[in-house]
Design an enzyme around this catalytic site. Structure first.
Site, short mmCIF file in Angstrom:
data_model
loop_
_atom_site.label_atom_id
_atom_site.label_comp_id
_atom_site.label_asym_id
_atom_site.label_seq_id
_atom_site.Cartn_x
_atom_site.Cartn_y
_atom_site.Cartn_z
N LYS A 278 32.95 39.61 29.36
CA LYS A 278 32.16 39.45 30.57
C LYS A 278 30.69 39.77 30.29
O LYS A 278 30.40 40.64 29.45
CB LYS A 278 32.65 40.40 31.67
CG LYS A 278 34.05 40.13 32.19
CD LYS A 278 34.43 41.18 33.23
CE LYS A 278 35.85 41.00 33.74
NZ LYS A 278 35.97 39.83 34.63
N ARG A 352 47.12 38.95 35.31
CA ARG A 352 48.38 38.24 35.53
C ARG A 352 49.41 38.53 34.44
O ARG A 352 50.61 38.46 34.67
CB ARG A 352 48.11 36.73 35.65
CG ARG A 352 47.61 36.08 34.38
CD ARG A 352 46.94 34.74 34.65
NE ARG A 352 45.70 34.90 35.36
CZ ARG A 352 44.94 33.87 35.79
NH1 ARG A 352 45.35 32.63 35.57
NH2 ARG A 352 43.82 34.09 36.43
#
Length: 502
Positions: A278, A352
């Protein structure tokens, strides 16, 4: 904890008191004249004060030799849960601003506020939530000179009935659960590690057990998770020196359980994005990537203290997603605990993966239903904005129960689809599936990925990427972790749940 009581008689004026009077848009100026005099009415007209939420007019007056603070506060219809909770919250904030030790919240003239029955309990609950959250602050790392202790000690709600008193205790418990979730989210990542979450869970269970509740805690370390085949969860955590922890909180009600319910919270205590790194701006708030875990831990504590009639299991697969020579890489293939293999095409789609193994673990408990909560996708924020959670399920009955609970709690949710044709995007040439699809519809393909790990259990996915964290204050939310959707979880667990899928 604030002392909160209800009365049908006008409270006596005392030193250090703030009187808050809600006024709606279109209020009658002559009502101000009758109560406070023409001078106040004319001053309000000059501001001008229209009675919209966020507007206020403050003054002081002398009564019986005592100076009383008074604030006229704009408010929406107080029959709306979010409006009532916000009014109480804003009133508590105002009390602290003026240094008041007692708040008198005047609800006796508010149109439509119920006086008896279940609605009165709801009002008591929402008001107690609001005023208690109005005193919330995360000041653990502030020096003593920079702390601002709350002046507010007691709240008297002046209504048409004292019946809401009974709901106040529930509101306190809900607010405490929200505060617990906020504290966990607001803590710096060097403090709130997977081991820290496990210790918080241990301390919580010890305290609840001492109160006589039937609660248990299981914490699995990396070796135990490996023995259970949790390759996706362990793959995410392998780049950090902080060991991953799988946390399982369990509660049995005193009476016969109506059903077994599993709550699963994303517990990535810091998310760098891994090798799909990021940028700085995207990483600044990633201590908050465990807000799903914070929500289920806080909700577990609240549910036990409320004595909900369901056997409850709160599950958190806690890990850090960092970059190192040990970190999982683009192109790796991980194997989940149900045997499905996942090709990694984005290491920043890590939540996830942790949730997949947690869902398989939950399914082995054979719950009647399981719900997961995760700050899962930026795509959900793009779709719904920063204040609305995305709800995904193909179970209409479960969706309806959840949305009704959210409406009663004043938290904003919106349903998103799970279109099966988008599963095509998750196909892989080297594994059973990939962990991400295309950019467009990213929140939906994340939900579809999770749907591969339900193991036939009734399931709902709540993407809280937007409302779980706030960049600025709104409603009852302060900047940082919001505690959403703790109030809705507790409302759902306190009421009847349809136990058959539709």
């Amino acid at each position: 904890m604030l002392d909160i009581d209800w009365t049908t008689e006008e409270p006596a004026v005392t030193a250090g008191q703030l009187l808050v009077v809600p006024l709606r848009s279109g209020h009658d100026p002559e009502a101000i004249t009758q109560r406070f005099g023409a001078a106040v009415r004319d001053a309000v007209a000059r501001v001008p004060f229209a009675g919209k939420p966020g507007e206020s007019f403050a003054f002081t007056r002398e009564r019986d030799g005592v100076i009383q603070h008074v604030t006229l506060m704009g408010a929406d219809a107080l029959t709306e849960p979010a409006s009532l909770r916000q009014l109480a919250h804003d009133a508590a904030r105002e009390a602290q601003r003026v240094g008041a030790s007692q708040l008198v919240l005047d609800l006796h003239g508010a149109d439509g506020l119920p006086a008896e029955g279940d609605d009165a309990l709801r009002v008591g609950n929402l008001v107690a939530q609001g005023v208690q959250l109005g005193t919330y602050v995360y000041d653990r790392f502030l020096s003593e000179s920079n702390r601002r202790p709350s002046s507010l000690r007691s709240v008297t709600a002046w209504g048409r009935s004292a019946a809401p008193t009974e709901g106040s205790n529930r509101g306190r418990i809900v607010a405490d659960a929200i505060a617990r979730a906020r504290d966990l989210g607001n803590g710096p990542p060097a403090l709130v590690t997977p081991s820290y979450l496990a210790q918080v869970a241990a301390d919580m269970v010890a305290a609840l057990a001492a109160e006589g509740h039937d609660v248990k805690l299981t914490v699995l370390d990396a070796d135990e998770c490996k023995a259970r085949g949790m390759g996706c969860f362990l793959g995410v955590g392998q780049g950090s020196d902080e060991p991953p922890k799988f946390i399982h909180l369990a509660y049995s009600p005193k009476g016969e359980s109506k059903a077994r319910v599993a709550l699963i919270g994303k517990g990535v205590t810091f998310d760098s994005g891994g090798y799909s790194l990021k940028p700085t701006d995207g990483m600044l708030d990633m201590k908050l990537d465990m807000c799903g875990a914070a929500a289920v831990i806080g909700s577990f504590e609240g549910a036990v203290r409320l004595g909900v009639p369901y056997e409850l299991h709160a599950l958190v697969a806690a890990a850090e997603n960092l970059v190192s020579g040990k970190a999982y890489k683009l192109g790796d293939v991980l194997t989940a605990s149900n045997g499905k293999t996942v090709e990694i095409n984005n290491t920043d789609a890590e939540g996830r993966l942790t949730m997949a193994d947690a869902m398989v673990y939950a399914s082995k408990l054979e719950p009647a239903l399981m719900i997961d909560f995760a700050t899962l996708t930026g795509a959900c924020i793009i779709a719904l904005g920063p204040r609305i959670a995305g709800v995904m399920t193909n179970d209409q009955a479960l969706h309806d129960d959840w949305m009704a609970a959210a409406a009663r709690s004043g938290e904003d949710m919106w349903r998103l689809p799970l279109p099966s044709n988008l599963k095509e995007q998750l196909k892989s040439k080297v594994a059973d599936m990939r962990n991400t699809g295309e950019r467009w519809g990213g929140a939906l393909t994340a939900g579809l990925f999770l749907s591969e790990f339900t193991e036939g259990i009734r399931w709902m996915h709540i993407d809280i990427a937007g409302p779980a964290m706030a960049s600025k204050a709104y409603g009852v939310t302060t900047p940082g972790a919001s505690g959403v959707p703790v109030a809705t979880i507790l409302e759902l667990l306190s009421g009847p749940i349809q136990l058959e899928q539709s």
